[in-house]
Design a protein around this motif. Structure first.
Motif, PDB file in Angstrom:
ATOM      1  N   ARG A 144      13.256  -9.762 -13.426  1.00  0.00           N
ATOM      2  CA  ARG A 144      12.976 -11.056 -12.793  1.00  0.00           C
ATOM      3  C   ARG A 144      14.143 -11.517 -11.931  1.00  0.00           C
ATOM      4  NH1 ARG A 144      15.764 -14.553 -16.205  1.00  0.00           N
ATOM      5  NH2 ARG A 144      16.228 -13.595 -18.200  1.00  0.00           N
ATOM      6  N   PHE A 145      15.267 -10.780 -11.978  1.00  0.00           N
ATOM      7  CA  PHE A 145      16.441 -11.119 -11.172  1.00  0.00           C
ATOM      8  C   PHE A 145      16.774 -12.599 -11.320  1.00  0.00           C
ATOM      9  CE2 PHE A 145      14.466  -7.410  -9.263  1.00  0.00           C
ATOM     10  CZ  PHE A 145      15.534  -6.534  -9.214  1.00  0.00           C
ATOM     11  N   GLY A 146      17.048 -12.964 -12.576  1.00  0.00           N
ATOM     12  CA  GLY A 146      17.243 -14.369 -12.935  1.00  0.00           C
ATOM     13  C   GLY A 146      18.505 -14.985 -12.353  1.00  0.00           C
ATOM     14  N   LEU A 147      18.572 -16.295 -12.511  1.00  0.00           N
ATOM     15  CA  LEU A 147      19.650 -17.088 -11.924  1.00  0.00           C
ATOM     16  C   LEU A 147      20.762 -17.382 -12.940  1.00  0.00           C
ATOM     17  CD1 LEU A 147      20.219 -18.332  -9.157  1.00  0.00           C
ATOM     18  CD2 LEU A 147      19.038 -20.390  -9.893  1.00  0.00           C
ATOM     19  N   GLU A 148      20.689 -16.797 -14.130  1.00  0.00           N
ATOM     20  CA  GLU A 148      21.696 -17.079 -15.142  1.00  0.00           C
ATOM     21  C   GLU A 148      23.100 -16.818 -14.607  1.00  0.00           C
ATOM     22  OE1 GLU A 148      18.133 -15.701 -17.685  1.00  0.00           O
ATOM     23  OE2 GLU A 148      19.030 -15.156 -15.774  1.00  0.00           O
ATOM     24  N   GLY A 149      23.943 -17.825 -14.723  1.00  0.00           N
ATOM     25  CA  GLY A 149      25.300 -17.750 -14.178  1.00  0.00           C
ATOM     26  C   GLY A 149      25.437 -18.580 -12.920  1.00  0.00           C
ATOM     27  N   CYS A 150      24.297 -18.921 -12.309  1.00  0.00           N
ATOM     28  CA  CYS A 150      24.327 -19.783 -11.118  1.00  0.00           C
ATOM     29  C   CYS A 150      23.191 -20.800 -11.186  1.00  0.00           C
ATOM     30  CB  CYS A 150      24.219 -18.956  -9.842  1.00  0.00           C
ATOM     31  SG  CYS A 150      24.608 -19.904  -8.347  1.00  0.00           S
TER      32      CYS A 150
ATOM     33  N   MET B 279      15.416 -16.161   1.290  1.00  0.00           N
ATOM     34  CA  MET B 279      16.351 -15.731   0.248  1.00  0.00           C
ATOM     35  C   MET B 279      15.923 -14.377  -0.301  1.00  0.00           C
ATOM     36  SD  MET B 279      15.296 -18.145  -3.035  1.00  0.00           S
ATOM     37  CE  MET B 279      16.601 -17.470  -4.061  1.00  0.00           C
ATOM     38  N   SER B 280      16.844 -13.720  -0.953  1.00  0.00           N
ATOM     39  CA  SER B 280      16.526 -12.445  -1.586  1.00  0.00           C
ATOM     40  C   SER B 280      15.984 -12.688  -2.988  1.00  0.00           C
ATOM     41  CB  SER B 280      17.781 -11.563  -1.623  1.00  0.00           C
ATOM     42  OG  SER B 280      18.798 -12.212  -2.365  1.00  0.00           O
ATOM     43  N   HIS B 281      15.981 -11.653  -3.814  1.00  0.00           N
ATOM     44  CA  HIS B 281      15.290 -11.731  -5.103  1.00  0.00           C
ATOM     45  C   HIS B 281      16.028 -12.553  -6.156  1.00  0.00           C
ATOM     46  CE1 HIS B 281      17.624  -8.070  -4.407  1.00  0.00           C
ATOM     47  NE2 HIS B 281      18.073  -8.210  -5.630  1.00  0.00           N
TER      48      HIS B 281
ATOM     49  N   VAL C  67       5.641  -7.285  -5.237  1.00  0.00           N
ATOM     50  CA  VAL C  67       6.221  -7.764  -6.492  1.00  0.00           C
ATOM     51  C   VAL C  67       6.471  -9.264  -6.398  1.00  0.00           C
ATOM     52  CG1 VAL C  67       7.225  -5.561  -7.152  1.00  0.00           C
ATOM     53  CG2 VAL C  67       8.509  -7.085  -5.665  1.00  0.00           C
ATOM     54  N   LYS C  68       6.465  -9.915  -7.539  1.00  0.00           N
ATOM     55  CA  LYS C  68       6.470 -11.389  -7.581  1.00  0.00           C
ATOM     56  C   LYS C  68       7.722 -12.009  -6.975  1.00  0.00           C
ATOM     57  CE  LYS C  68       7.494 -10.514 -12.431  1.00  0.00           C
ATOM     58  NZ  LYS C  68       7.066  -9.114 -12.301  1.00  0.00           N
ATOM     59  N   TYR C  69       8.856 -11.266  -6.997  1.00  0.00           N
ATOM     60  CA  TYR C  69      10.085 -11.856  -6.471  1.00  0.00           C
ATOM     61  C   TYR C  69      10.266 -11.569  -4.965  1.00  0.00           C
ATOM     62  CZ  TYR C  69      11.231  -7.284  -8.480  1.00  0.00           C
ATOM     63  OH  TYR C  69      11.198  -5.956  -8.857  1.00  0.00           O
ATOM     64  N   HIS C  70       9.165 -11.156  -4.290  1.00  0.00           N
ATOM     65  CA  HIS C  70       9.196 -11.027  -2.827  1.00  0.00           C
ATOM     66  C   HIS C  70       8.245 -12.009  -2.160  1.00  0.00           C
ATOM     67  CE1 HIS C  70      10.665  -6.544  -2.809  1.00  0.00           C
ATOM     68  NE2 HIS C  70      11.606  -7.404  -3.142  1.00  0.00           N
TER      69      HIS C  70
ATOM     70  N   PHE D 112      23.677 -11.270 -16.696  1.00  0.00           N
ATOM     71  CA  PHE D 112      23.184  -9.944 -17.055  1.00  0.00           C
ATOM     72  C   PHE D 112      23.546  -8.971 -15.938  1.00  0.00           C
ATOM     73  CE2 PHE D 112      20.326 -13.118 -18.991  1.00  0.00           C
ATOM     74  CZ  PHE D 112      20.653 -12.891 -20.317  1.00  0.00           C
ATOM     75  N   GLY D 113      22.934  -7.783 -15.954  1.00  0.00           N
ATOM     76  CA  GLY D 113      23.231  -6.816 -14.903  1.00  0.00           C
ATOM     77  C   GLY D 113      22.485  -7.155 -13.628  1.00  0.00           C
ATOM     78  N   HIS D 114      22.399  -6.178 -12.745  1.00  0.00           N
ATOM     79  CA  HIS D 114      21.693  -6.380 -11.472  1.00  0.00           C
ATOM     80  C   HIS D 114      20.280  -6.883 -11.742  1.00  0.00           C
ATOM     81  CE1 HIS D 114      20.307  -5.810  -7.422  1.00  0.00           C
ATOM     82  NE2 HIS D 114      19.392  -4.935  -7.819  1.00  0.00           N
ATOM     83  N   ASN D 115      19.649  -6.341 -12.766  1.00  0.00           N
ATOM     84  CA  ASN D 115      18.433  -6.941 -13.306  1.00  0.00           C
ATOM     85  C   ASN D 115      18.599  -7.013 -14.817  1.00  0.00           C
ATOM     86  OD1 ASN D 115      17.286  -4.429 -14.539  1.00  0.00           O
ATOM     87  ND2 ASN D 115      17.203  -3.783 -12.395  1.00  0.00           N
ATOM     88  N   GLU D 116      17.608  -7.596 -15.476  1.00  0.00           N
ATOM     89  CA  GLU D 116      17.784  -7.922 -16.889  1.00  0.00           C
ATOM     90  C   GLU D 116      17.845  -6.698 -17.808  1.00  0.00           C
ATOM     91  OE1 GLU D 116      17.128 -11.283 -14.656  1.00  0.00           O
ATOM     92  OE2 GLU D 116      15.824  -9.525 -14.723  1.00  0.00           O
ATOM     93  N   ILE D 117      17.406  -5.539 -17.303  1.00  0.00           N
ATOM     94  CA  ILE D 117      17.436  -4.341 -18.157  1.00  0.00           C
ATOM     95  C   ILE D 117      18.548  -3.385 -17.714  1.00  0.00           C
ATOM     96  CG2 ILE D 117      15.033  -4.469 -18.899  1.00  0.00           C
ATOM     97  CD1 ILE D 117      14.246  -2.624 -16.680  1.00  0.00           C
ATOM     98  N   ASP D 118      19.443  -3.897 -16.889  1.00  0.00           N
ATOM     99  CA  ASP D 118      20.573  -3.108 -16.410  1.00  0.00           C
ATOM    100  C   ASP D 118      21.761  -3.327 -17.350  1.00  0.00           C
ATOM    101  OD1 ASP D 118      21.428  -1.340 -14.404  1.00  0.00           O
ATOM    102  OD2 ASP D 118      22.604  -2.917 -13.457  1.00  0.00           O
ATOM    103  N   GLU D 119      22.645  -2.332 -17.479  1.00  0.00           N
ATOM    104  CA  GLU D 119      23.807  -2.456 -18.364  1.00  0.00           C
ATOM    105  C   GLU D 119      25.077  -2.657 -17.532  1.00  0.00           C
ATOM    106  OE1 GLU D 119      26.090  -3.367 -20.521  1.00  0.00           O
ATOM    107  OE2 GLU D 119      24.668  -2.592 -22.004  1.00  0.00           O
ATOM    108  N   PRO D 120      25.581  -3.887 -17.447  1.00  0.00           N
ATOM    109  CA  PRO D 120      26.739  -4.161 -16.587  1.00  0.00           C
ATOM    110  C   PRO D 120      28.069  -3.659 -17.155  1.00  0.00           C
ATOM    111  CG  PRO D 120      26.078  -6.153 -17.742  1.00  0.00           C
ATOM    112  CD  PRO D 120      25.053  -5.103 -18.074  1.00  0.00           C
TER     113      PRO D 120
END
Length: 1019
Positions: free
Chosen positions: A262-268, A294-296, A337-340, A500-508
């Motif tokens: 979902r490329f969330g906004l957590e942190g901003c 805006m982007s995703h 996709v929903k974020y576009h 989180f990472g680039h997306n929520e299932i990414d490991e930063p």
């Protein structure tokens, strides 16, 4: 507060004092490792006699440090000149010296102060204005290690701890901010306190690169006056509510769809209250429409909380969504996709107004949407007669990596002040995660800040700590006020992090372990703000719980409703599109001919110049020839055919806009739509005078900046706003259009299928093999045809009353060979009930070819005239052989199908060899393929071998597209299959054309000779 550095360099001060006390100075390279990087390398020595009167320099121009001594020498010269003659210096310096002498005489606290000390203090103030952002606390994680410039150290200017409570005279200046507060005497401590509060808090301001005193003073007033940052209880509750919505939205999605991207906004999360407050303030200042790109990252949060897209719809899309229910004419496309996805809604503001928000759909190609948003904003301004550009505004939300890395960002910024592209300022918000996917800033950019590219445009930049929601709100409001006041771009850089990472299932932790150890234990912006409000007593815990419970309740209700949500018919973003047909609704074909008297009238208007206008003699001759063409009705050339198309559309009330590199004259000096008086330099555009009292922007032709990507994107966005406009972009050469390949691939060819957004944009790409080499020959026709979605093996319904072929295709690709057909294909773009992009392989040598002419009777709608067929006068998708063949010609041995200028070379060769047994047909519309007309010609010549002839190489041009479709038509007409098509053209090649003119001539000659050879063709 530590203003002084520990162990300030005593040697530096000694050097400075020595330099300031002597009357001479010689600058030397390499003073030492601490030397100011702006040190002068030219030397000078003051003469013993009286110094010459120095040229006055405004304070804002004093940029050099006192380390190099030049400023103190300058001041001594200035003071000496003033003592001899007060009128010899600038008024501001005269006031300063008068005030200083008066204050020093009357105030015992100032008796020990020198003019140099006072001026050094002013330079310290200026240093904070220039470098204060380097000391600002803008990193919420505290990871960034920045060197604080020596310029911010009071010791550098000769001050010590003992001076903190001394009073200094700083005067009253024609500057804004606290220097203008009529408090000429202040303690050093008070001055430093104000500077630290203003420039070194949660916002770092960069604005001193702007070479405009009025703008800098306006910002100083806003920055150095602390009251705007002090919000009352009511405002803080609103900010808190908006921050809770932002945070809870992300938490809710995370809980319900744990494995979803979902490329969330957590942190901003502070972006949401910042944007809302910016929109509220902008609405108060007159903004009625905002176009957002805006982007995703954070897009779903913006859709739900800012644009007000129904939450149940967002949740439904998260659950996989359902295609809309059956509805007559409902076109659902392929989706995205929903974020576009984009949308538009009206939302109320805090001040009681309503503001229309449009979020433009975009691909994953970061920043590609930027020029589209700007173009759409400009179109809104035209259609709402927003001359001052205050009612319609663009907002672009960027990432830190893409803002610094993507060239289209600068290309778009570069359009901001161009007369036919400006929108009166765009607000740029950077969601600065301090990491781009997995790339650290030190690997992602060469500059200190990701926003440094914007300094080239004298844009103010506000760097703000993303954990401080009130600072974010203030910076966003200030940006809105700047835009409405000065009508230029402004940047808000929200320095935040990505939880989180680039997306929520990414490991930063793979790539940023140190950063994410800090993030793991870092409180959210909401937790920080709640704690601050509770500790100050502004808000009680019960109030916070009440808001949290309200938001949670609404989110749960919307989630339950999403299970039964039925998608509604798509919205068109604009009322202008009401009544236009989708690809599934039949649209009748309209004629494009024009009444002869209208053609004559507009023809006269566009070929007549004012009596007192002095054009270049060659241009004068061109217009005299054009006037003769209109008068006789014969020999209409390409440029006049185009001008007639534009003029007749204008008369019908349509807006026409043409832009691109050198389009006013035309790359090939053929168009001459803007004429230049050879004596006065004045300009005259005939198409601006087709009607009485014509709106000066109704016809717009504009040379663009040397950009393909941004300018094509701008025109695409412009064309999407209103269907009643012919918007055209012309490449300088078609070869250069691939500089905008992202626009063709992601927007123009697929935008309708993905996002249900139609556009009638026309793209003119000069194309043709004339011996000009591999970069001036090919518009890469094959790429546009390869992206076309018409089926190569299925013939669609071709009956004229039922045909939806063009509607169902993603775009049209044409290679037109007559001025009349060009006229009709342009008018066809407007005279239909839907919109579809048009790609034109426009000619070069046909612009002046003796045979590429049309008669005026081919443009009109008179029965019996050459252009009039069974249905009327309209664009000819295929032009049949011009030798007056009957409906069945059994004696024709070869049917040559071709497209573009090669036809004229084939026809000339045919005349030369007297090839009356060869028929040549021109496929004017390549896509969608004219199956019905091809079958008509196949039936007309039942015994002819079928040849496809092109001047491009076999792996280029139309051949790969034509062959399977022509084979399908042949099979349906019982004329063989794909294998029976004979190819005549250049052999496969890596380069588009040879660079040797003699080789080109030989190749071209071989093509036409082979196509007309007496023996059967082997291929």
């Amino acid at each position: 507060m530590a203003w002084f550095r520990v162990g300030s360099n005593v040697a530096k001060l000694a050097v400075r004092r020595t330099l300031s006390q002597t009357g001479s100075y010689v600058a030397r390279a390499g003073v030492g490792p601490g030397r100011n990087r702006y040190i002068h390398t030219t030397g000078f020595r003051l003469k013993a006699q009286s110094a010459p009167v120095p040229r006055p320099v405004p304070l804002s121009r004093l940029t050099d440090s006192f380390l190099d001594g030049t400023s103190s020498v300058y001041l001594e010269e200035l003071q000496r000149a003033w003592e001899q003659d007060p009128n010899s210096v600038d008024e501001s310096w005269d006031n300063f010296f008068r005030n200083f002498v008066g204050q020093a005489a009357t105030s015992p606290g100032l008796s020990g102060q020198t003019i140099q000390e006072s001026m050094r203090l002013l330079l310290l103030v200026r240093a904070y204005q220039v470098y204060g952002h380097m000391k600002a606390k803008i990193d919420p994680l505290g990871l960034e290690q920045r060197d604080i410039p020596d310029d911010l150290d009071p010791a550098l200017y000769g001050f010590s701890e003992a001076d903190l409570d001394r009073e200094f005279f700083i005067g009253v200046w024609r500057m804004a901010g606290f220097l203008s507060e009529n408090r000429p005497v202040q303690t050093l401590r008070a001055i430093l306190m104000r500077l630290e509060q203003a420039y070194c808090g949660s916002i770092g301001y960069e604005y001193m690169h702007i070479a405009d005193r009025e703008k800098c003073n306006w910002l100083r007033d806003k920055i150095e006056t602390p009251t705007p940052m002090q919000y009352n209880h009511q405002r803080r509750e609103v900010i808190l509510d908006r921050l809770i919505w932002s945070t809870q939205f992300e938490n809710f999605l995370a809980a319900k769809w744990t494995a979803a991207k979902r490329f969330g906004l957590e942190g901003c999360e502070t972006l949401i209250p910042g944007m809302k407050e910016m929109f509220d303030r902008s609405a108060d200042l007159g903004v009625e429409n905002i176009v957002i790109g805006m982007s995703h990252r954070g897009r779903l949060n913006v859709l739900g909380n800012v644009v007000r897209k129904p939450l149940r719809q967002i949740f439904s899309e998260f659950s996989g969504g359902t295609k809309p229910v059956d509805e007559v004419g409902l076109y659902t496309g392929t989706g995205d996709v929903k974020y576009h996805l984009g949308t538009s809604y009206d939302r109320p503001t805090r001040g009681g107004k309503r503001i229309h928000l449009s979020l433009v759909a975009n691909p994953s190609h970061l920043e590609a949407v930027d020029p589209v948003v700007v173009g759409k904003t400009r179109a809104k301004q035209y259609y709402s007669n927003d001359i001052d550009r205050t009612k319609n505004m663009g907002i672009l939300i960027h990432g830190d990596g893409s803002f610094a890395g993507q060239g289209v960002v600068y290309e778009t910024l570069h359009l901001s002040a161009l007369p036919n592209y400006t929108t009166g300022g765009t607000i740029h918000i950077v969601v600065n995660n301090q990491v781009a996917f997995t790339t650290d800033p030190r690997s992602g950019r060469s500059s200190q800040y990701c926003t440094d590219v914007a300094k080239a445009l004298s844009t103010p930049i506000f760097h703000v700590n993303g954990d401080d929601v009130e600072a974010v709100v203030h910076a966003c409001e200030l940006a809105g006020e700047w835009r409405q006041t000065f009508h230029t771009d402004v940047v808000v850089d929200i320095v935040c992090y990505r939880r989180f990472g680039h997306n929520e299932i990414d490991e930063p932790f793979f790539t940023q372990p140190k950063m994410y150890k800090v993030i793991r234990n870092h409180p959210s912006a909401l937790e920080i703000y709640q704690k601050k409000l509770q500790e100050s007593g502004e808000v009680k815990k019960e109030d916070i719980d009440r808001i949290n419970n309200k938001v949670t309740s609404i989110l749960n209700e919307e989630f339950l409703s999403s299970k039964d949500y039925v998608p509604q018919r798509r919205d068109w973003l604009s009322a202008y599109w009401t009544g236009f047909k989708s690809p599934e609704q039949l649209s009748r074909i309209r004629n494009t001919g024009v009444k002869p008297e209208i053609l004559k009238n507009v023809g006269k208007a566009i070929t007549t110049l004012p009596e007192n206008f002095k054009p270049h003699r060659a241009v004068k001759r061109i217009f005299e020839d054009r006037a003769k063409m209109i008068e006789t009705g014969e020999g209409i050339d390409w440029a006049l055919g185009e001008a007639l198309a534009f003029a007749t559309l204008l008369v019908e009330g349509n807006h026409v806009r043409l832009s691109g590199q050198d389009v006013e004259r035309g790359t090939f000096s053929h168009r001459h739509s803007v004429l230049h008086d050879q004596e006065t330099g004045g300009k005259y555009c005939p198409l601006d005078h087709v009607m009485m009292n014509q709106n000066e922007e109704m016809f717009t032709v504009s040379n663009s900046s040397l950009s393909e990507f941004a300018v094509l994107g701008f025109e695409l966005g412009y064309s999407m706003e209103n269907p009643n406009s012919l918007v055209l972009w012309e490449a300088q050469f078609g070869d250069f259009s691939n500089g905008a390949q992202v626009m063709f691939d992601q927007f123009l060819s697929s935008g309708e299928a993905k996002w249900l957004r139609q556009t009638g944009l026309v793209v003119l790409l000069p194309h043709g093999y004339d011996g000009q080499g591999p970069e001036h020959s090919s518009a890469r026709l094959e790429r546009f045809l390869q992206m076309s979605d018409d089926h190569p093996f299925v013939i669609p319904e071709m009956e004229s009353t039922l045909r939806k072929q063009i509607q169902e295709c993603n775009w049209q690709v044409v290679n037109v060979t007559t001025p009349a057909n060009y006229f009709h294909v342009l008018r066809r773009q407007i005279h239909r009930e839907f919109r579809k992009p048009l790609i034109v392989m426009s000619p070069k040598n046909l612009l002046r070819h003796k045979d590429c002419k049309s008669n005026l009777s081919e443009f009109d709608d008179v029965l019996g005239h050459p252009g009039f067929d069974k249905q009327g006068t309209r664009f000819k998708r295929l032009i049949k052989d011009q030798n007056n063949h009957s409906d069945r010609e059994e004696g024709i041995r070869r049917l040559v199908l071709c497209s573009g200028k090669v036809y004229y070379e084939l026809d000339e060769q045919r005349k030369k060899v007297d090839g009356k047994d060869v028929a040549i047909c021109r496929v004017e519309q390549l896509c969608p393929f004219p199956y019905d007309l091809i079958q008509r010609e196949l039936n007309r010549y039942p015994n002819a071998e079928v040849v496809w002839c092109q001047e491009e190489h076999m792996n280029m041009g139309a051949y790969s597209y034509i062959a399977p479709r022509l084979g399908t038509a042949m099979k349906a007409a019982n004329r063989g299959t794909h294998d029976d098509i004979k190819y005549v053209g250049r052999a496969p090649s890596a380069a588009t054309a040879t660079g040797f003119y003699q080789v080109h001539t030989k190749e071209q000659s071989e093509i036409v000779q082979k196509a007309l050879q007496p023996d059967p063709i082997d291929s």
